[in-house]
Enzyme design. Structure first.
Site, short mmCIF file in Angstrom:
data_model
loop_
_atom_site.label_atom_id
_atom_site.label_comp_id
_atom_site.label_asym_id
_atom_site.label_seq_id
_atom_site.Cartn_x
_atom_site.Cartn_y
_atom_site.Cartn_z
N CYS A 1 2.57 -7.07 1.60
CA CYS A 1 1.58 -6.40 2.42
C CYS A 1 0.66 -7.47 3.00
O CYS A 1 0.05 -8.23 2.24
CB CYS A 1 0.78 -5.43 1.55
SG CYS A 1 -0.60 -4.65 2.38
N ASN A 2 0.59 -7.55 4.31
CA ASN A 2 -0.26 -8.56 4.94
C ASN A 2 -1.73 -8.30 4.64
O ASN A 2 -2.51 -9.23 4.44
CB ASN A 2 -0.06 -8.55 6.46
CG ASN A 2 1.30 -9.06 6.85
OD1 ASN A 2 1.47 -10.23 7.12
ND2 ASN A 2 2.30 -8.20 6.86
N THR A 3 -2.10 -7.02 4.60
CA THR A 3 -3.51 -6.67 4.39
C THR A 3 -3.95 -7.08 2.98
O THR A 3 -5.01 -7.67 2.79
CB THR A 3 -3.68 -5.15 4.61
OG1 THR A 3 -3.08 -4.81 5.85
CG2 THR A 3 -5.13 -4.75 4.62
N TYR B 1 -4.21 0.68 3.34
CA TYR B 1 -5.21 -0.30 2.90
C TYR B 1 -6.06 -0.77 4.07
O TYR B 1 -7.18 -1.20 3.91
CB TYR B 1 -4.51 -1.55 2.33
CG TYR B 1 -3.99 -1.47 0.92
CD1 TYR B 1 -4.30 -0.40 0.08
CD2 TYR B 1 -3.21 -2.51 0.40
CE1 TYR B 1 -3.81 -0.36 -1.23
CE2 TYR B 1 -2.73 -2.48 -0.90
CZ TYR B 1 -3.03 -1.41 -1.71
OH TYR B 1 -2.55 -1.39 -3.00
N GLY B 2 -5.46 -0.72 5.27
CA GLY B 2 -6.04 -1.37 6.44
C GLY B 2 -7.48 -1.03 6.74
O GLY B 2 -8.21 -1.85 7.29
N SER C 1 0.83 -1.21 0.00
CA SER C 1 0.00 0.00 0.00
C SER C 1 0.87 1.26 0.00
O SER C 1 0.39 2.33 -0.37
CB SER C 1 -0.89 0.01 1.24
OG SER C 1 -0.07 0.08 2.40
N CYS D 1 2.50 -6.55 10.02
CA CYS D 1 2.28 -5.54 8.97
C CYS D 1 3.67 -5.15 8.50
O CYS D 1 4.57 -4.91 9.34
CB CYS D 1 1.54 -4.35 9.55
SG CYS D 1 1.53 -2.89 8.47
N THR D 2 3.87 -5.06 7.19
CA THR D 2 5.22 -4.83 6.68
C THR D 2 5.74 -3.42 6.95
O THR D 2 6.92 -3.15 6.78
CB THR D 2 5.30 -5.14 5.17
OG1 THR D 2 4.33 -4.34 4.48
CG2 THR D 2 5.03 -6.61 4.90
N HIS D 3 4.86 -2.53 7.38
CA HIS D 3 5.34 -1.20 7.78
C HIS D 3 6.08 -1.26 9.13
O HIS D 3 6.96 -0.44 9.38
CB HIS D 3 4.16 -0.23 7.95
CG HIS D 3 3.66 0.34 6.66
ND1 HIS D 3 2.95 -0.41 5.75
CD2 HIS D 3 3.76 1.59 6.12
CE1 HIS D 3 2.63 0.35 4.72
NE2 HIS D 3 3.11 1.57 4.91
N1 DGL Z 1 2.09 -2.93 4.85
C1 DGL Z 1 0.69 -3.25 4.91
C2 DGL Z 1 0.49 -4.55 5.68
O1 DGL Z 1 1.42 -5.33 5.75
C3 DGL Z 1 0.02 -2.02 5.24
C4 DGL Z 1 -1.32 -1.95 5.65
C5 DGL Z 1 -2.07 -0.71 5.31
O2 DGL Z 1 -1.84 -0.08 4.29
O3 DGL Z 1 -2.98 -0.44 6.09
O4 DGL Z 1 -0.55 -4.87 6.19
#
Ligand code: DGL
Length: 278
Positions: free
Chosen positions: A79-81, A48-49, A17, A189-191
């Protein structure tokens, strides 16, 4: 719909995202130094969350199509989401290797000593069918405390990795888990790996912090090997960065997180939306 006869010389596409997936890109670069990597930050739609599943799926399809037009031989959903919302559909639609995220609950459950594991992730990831399944298969015998972290992705998106606002948010999410004796924190979450130094400072040296970036890079390597798509030795891979957001705002944050003054181009996922509709 895939690139015809992908060659080992073709690049690997990686998207998120926003800038979070750079934490995965770093591990991919470490594991696969010879590969060319194309990174797409869907910054115009971050985070995205809090978005609907169908909207995230639409973005994932359009971005994947865009990556294929750049001849990607594999796609990493960093991205996990987006993994929860789109990985299954992407795999059904495309035959190229699609590698996606999974919170590192399995190694965390195997290594906790207090028997309490905390999971930080977006609300959408924690509510996803995929995560519920993961809890069912690897959360047995340990107490798993799940903690949604609204607002944290936005702190990383603006490059604030250690300021007072980020610290206050993180303390609010972490301290209750630590008080309940969590000794292992899963970054779902990858952030969040970009916040690792701050998380470690708050949690202290006794707490283990785990993420799945390195495991995803290993999985990508295996998939490329199996498909005969691993690039040969003796070449140094390059990275190309792009964003659907405002390049002038996103470039400095990518440069900060990648620790290099890299150029960032515009990525117009909308151009590919028509190609994937229906
Ligand atoms: N890096 C995304 C993840 O791993 C970001 C989520 C988001 O954009 O809310 O879930």
């Amino acid at each position: 719909m895939d690139a015809e006869d992908p060659s080992p010389e073709n690049p690997i596409g990686v998207f998120d995202s926003g800038v979070g997936g750079l934490s995965v890109l770093r591990e991919i670069r470490r594991a696969l130094p010879g590969e060319d990597l194309i990174y797409v930050a869907d910054s115009a739609y971050a985070p995205y969350g809090e978005r609907a599943g169908d909207e995230i799926l639409g973005r994932a399809l359009a971005i994947t199509q865009g990556l294929l037009e750049q001849r990607a031989k594999a796609v990493v959903v960093a991205c996990n989401t987006a993994t929860g919302a789109a990985a299954q559909v992407l795999r059904a639609r495309y035959s190229l290797p699609i590698v996606a995220m999974e919170p590192a609950l399995k190694p965390a459950a195997a290594s906790t000593r207090s028997g309490v594991v905390g999971v930080l992730a977006t609300s959408r990831t924690l509510a996803s069918h995929k995560f519920v399944q993961l809890l069912g298969s690897h959360g047995q015998g340990v107490e798993v405390l799940v903690q949604p972290c609204p607002g944290l992705v936005e702190r990383v998106e603006c490059g604030d990795l250690a300021g007072p606002r980020t610290r206050a948010l993180l303390e609010g999410y972490l301290v209750p888990l630590l008080q309940r004796r969590a000794d292992t924190i899963v970054l779902g979450c990858t952030h969040y790996p970009h916040l690792r130094p701050l998380i470690a400072a708050i949690a202290g040296p006794e707490v283990a912090i785990v993420d799945s970036g390195a495991a995803v890079a290993r999985q990508l390597r295996r998939r490329l090997e199996l498909a005969g798509l691993l690039r040969g030795p003796g070449v140094v891979g390059r990275e190309r960065f792009s964003t659907s957001g405002a390049v002038s705002a996103v470039q400095p944050v990518i440069a900060q997180l990648w620790a290099a003054e890299v150029p960032v181009r515009a990525f117009a996922a909308e151009r590919f939306s028509a190609a994937v509709a229906g």
